[in-house]
Design an enzyme around this catalytic site. Sequence first.
Site, short mmCIF file in Angstrom:
data_model
loop_
_atom_site.label_atom_id
_atom_site.label_comp_id
_atom_site.label_asym_id
_atom_site.label_seq_id
_atom_site.Cartn_x
_atom_site.Cartn_y
_atom_site.Cartn_z
N LYS A 22 0.90 -1.32 -0.46
CA LYS A 22 -0.07 -0.26 0.03
C LYS A 22 0.77 0.89 -0.07
CE LYS A 22 -4.87 0.87 0.59
NZ LYS A 22 -5.49 0.18 0.06
N GLY A 27 -26.01 0.75 0.15
CA GLY A 27 -24.78 1.87 -0.30
C GLY A 27 -25.12 1.21 -1.83
N GLY A 49 -24.27 1.89 -4.61
CA GLY A 49 -23.25 2.66 -5.38
C GLY A 49 -22.68 1.47 -6.70
N VAL A 54 -20.71 -0.78 -5.87
CA VAL A 54 -20.59 -2.22 -5.49
C VAL A 54 -22.07 -2.47 -5.36
CG1 VAL A 54 -19.64 -3.82 -3.35
CG2 VAL A 54 -18.27 -1.88 -4.45
N GLY A 55 -22.96 -1.84 -4.56
CA GLY A 55 -23.96 -1.97 -4.14
C GLY A 55 -25.07 -2.67 -5.22
P1 NAD Z 1 -19.16 4.66 -3.62
O1 NAD Z 1 -18.78 5.58 -3.73
O2 NAD Z 1 -19.61 3.99 -5.04
O3 NAD Z 1 -20.57 3.92 -3.26
C1 NAD Z 1 -21.35 3.78 -1.99
C2 NAD Z 1 -22.78 4.42 -1.43
O4 NAD Z 1 -22.62 4.22 -0.27
C3 NAD Z 1 -22.83 5.41 -2.13
O5 NAD Z 1 -24.04 4.75 -2.98
C4 NAD Z 1 -23.59 6.09 -0.29
O6 NAD Z 1 -23.97 7.01 -1.00
C5 NAD Z 1 -23.89 5.30 0.49
N1 NAD Z 1 -23.46 5.26 1.28
C6 NAD Z 1 -22.82 6.21 1.86
N2 NAD Z 1 -23.04 5.96 3.49
C7 NAD Z 1 -23.67 5.54 3.56
C8 NAD Z 1 -24.76 5.05 5.09
N3 NAD Z 1 -24.50 5.27 5.91
N4 NAD Z 1 -25.64 4.22 4.84
C9 NAD Z 1 -26.24 3.78 3.36
N5 NAD Z 1 -26.10 3.88 2.14
C10 NAD Z 1 -24.49 4.87 2.57
O7 NAD Z 1 -18.64 3.16 -3.17
P2 NAD Z 1 -17.84 1.74 -3.12
O8 NAD Z 1 -16.38 1.90 -4.65
O9 NAD Z 1 -19.19 0.77 -4.22
O10 NAD Z 1 -17.50 0.83 -2.45
C11 NAD Z 1 -18.18 0.58 -1.29
C12 NAD Z 1 -17.86 -0.25 0.07
O11 NAD Z 1 -16.92 -1.40 -0.93
C13 NAD Z 1 -16.71 0.28 0.14
O12 NAD Z 1 -16.40 0.95 1.61
C14 NAD Z 1 -15.03 0.11 -0.57
O13 NAD Z 1 -13.88 0.44 0.38
C15 NAD Z 1 -15.69 -0.88 -1.02
N6 NAD Z 1 -15.12 -1.78 -1.93
C16 NAD Z 1 -15.44 -1.26 -3.11
C17 NAD Z 1 -14.56 -1.93 -4.01
C18 NAD Z 1 -14.36 -1.19 -5.51
O14 NAD Z 1 -14.90 -2.19 -6.31
N7 NAD Z 1 -15.70 -0.29 -5.82
C19 NAD Z 1 -13.91 -3.28 -4.07
C20 NAD Z 1 -13.68 -4.11 -2.40
C21 NAD Z 1 -14.36 -2.91 -1.49
#
Ligand code: NAD
Length: 377
Positions: A77, A177, A179, A181-182
Amino acid sequence: MTDGFEFCDALGPTKIIHIYEPEIKLRGILVVDNTAAGPAIGGLRMATDVSVTECFRLARAMTLKNAAAGLPHGGGKSVLYGNPKIPIEEKEHLIRAFSQALRGNRDYIFGPDMGTNEVCMAWIRDEIGASVGLPREIGGIPLDEIGATGWGLYHAARIAVDHFDFDLQGARVVVQGFGAVGKHAARFLTDAGAILVAASDSQGMISKPQGLSFHELAAHKEGGHSVRTFTDGQADAADKIIDIECDIWIPAARPDVINEHNVDRLNTKIMIQGANIPCTASAEERLHERGILVIPDFIANAGGVICAAMEYQGSTQSTALRAIEEKITHNVEEVLALAQQQNLRPRQAATQMAEKRVRNAMTYRRFSSFSNAPNFL
Ligand code: NAD
């Protein structure tokens, strides 16, 4: 600042480098934790409050995640001190200078993380050639756009339901969430016949017991609106998503969202962890006591890093998606079998599996204490 040696153990870290150029306000750290399986892959984080200790912890998490994913890569990292929202020209200058200062290190490949993105990775690629998560035009596979991590979560869910008396077809899914991932996890699961009964973002949540229309909800969100203002469902505060009854609950937002104060409100059979560390340790233990199956983060959400590693090898998008399917299917099966055989929590089984893979890779190293092979030196 810590001297960096108190956390050394049998796995690493093998290297800690501090870069400091006061004239251009450049200060950064690289931690290469373990490279037995191959050059380390891990994100470059840009933030004002990073530390050597945090960098080491993140590097170790990458060692285990990459090993658990079965990738020929170790863990590392890097962190760059500063506000990631500084003017783009200043950010470019700093990131280019940081990567140049580290150009002699052939054992670390930069990836995007908090405060950096594919454009930052393109600058590093231009300087020293060692980065993943690139723009499509220069060989990148846009993992958030294609839903690499959501695709992996879907396969983790597919294997997890085999341990229950229901199928994905008709399973009630909740996504916290909506976003990168979700949203994609919801897409792949609803494509397979699951019912999305609730979804949330930071502004609020929307639920509908008969099932939300994924495509309409995704279009609403892409239009810049919160899921809460979607009209075909019942809107509520974001936190209320914890109470929605379902079969599969997917945290995909923030760390520690499930803790000892709210864990007993969860009403699900399975949790597939999309976010990193979405539960405190005691809350995760409580889920096990309640018979809720948890597929831990670094097993379930490895789709992104698998995609990045495939990109590094020059693979196509479709080959990367096949690799995610194959690796996550295999790893979830192996973790659940080990957990069952040895009466372990899935997280303990996953950590055991990953550490064993790292130690096995270390047997091939010159200074290995894990090797049973004769010493030729
Ligand atoms: P993102 O910013 O695209 O989406 C995150 C979503 O969570 C957003 O819609 C945001 O509004 C929502 N959110 C924030 N706080 C919230 C709450 N209190 N209640 C409900 N929703 C809430 O981020 P992402 O890339 O989708 O990542 C999400 C998580 O997954 C992070 O913890 C990230 O570290 C982890 N992650 C991401 C990846 C990846 O490929 N992007 C891989 C492994 C882990």
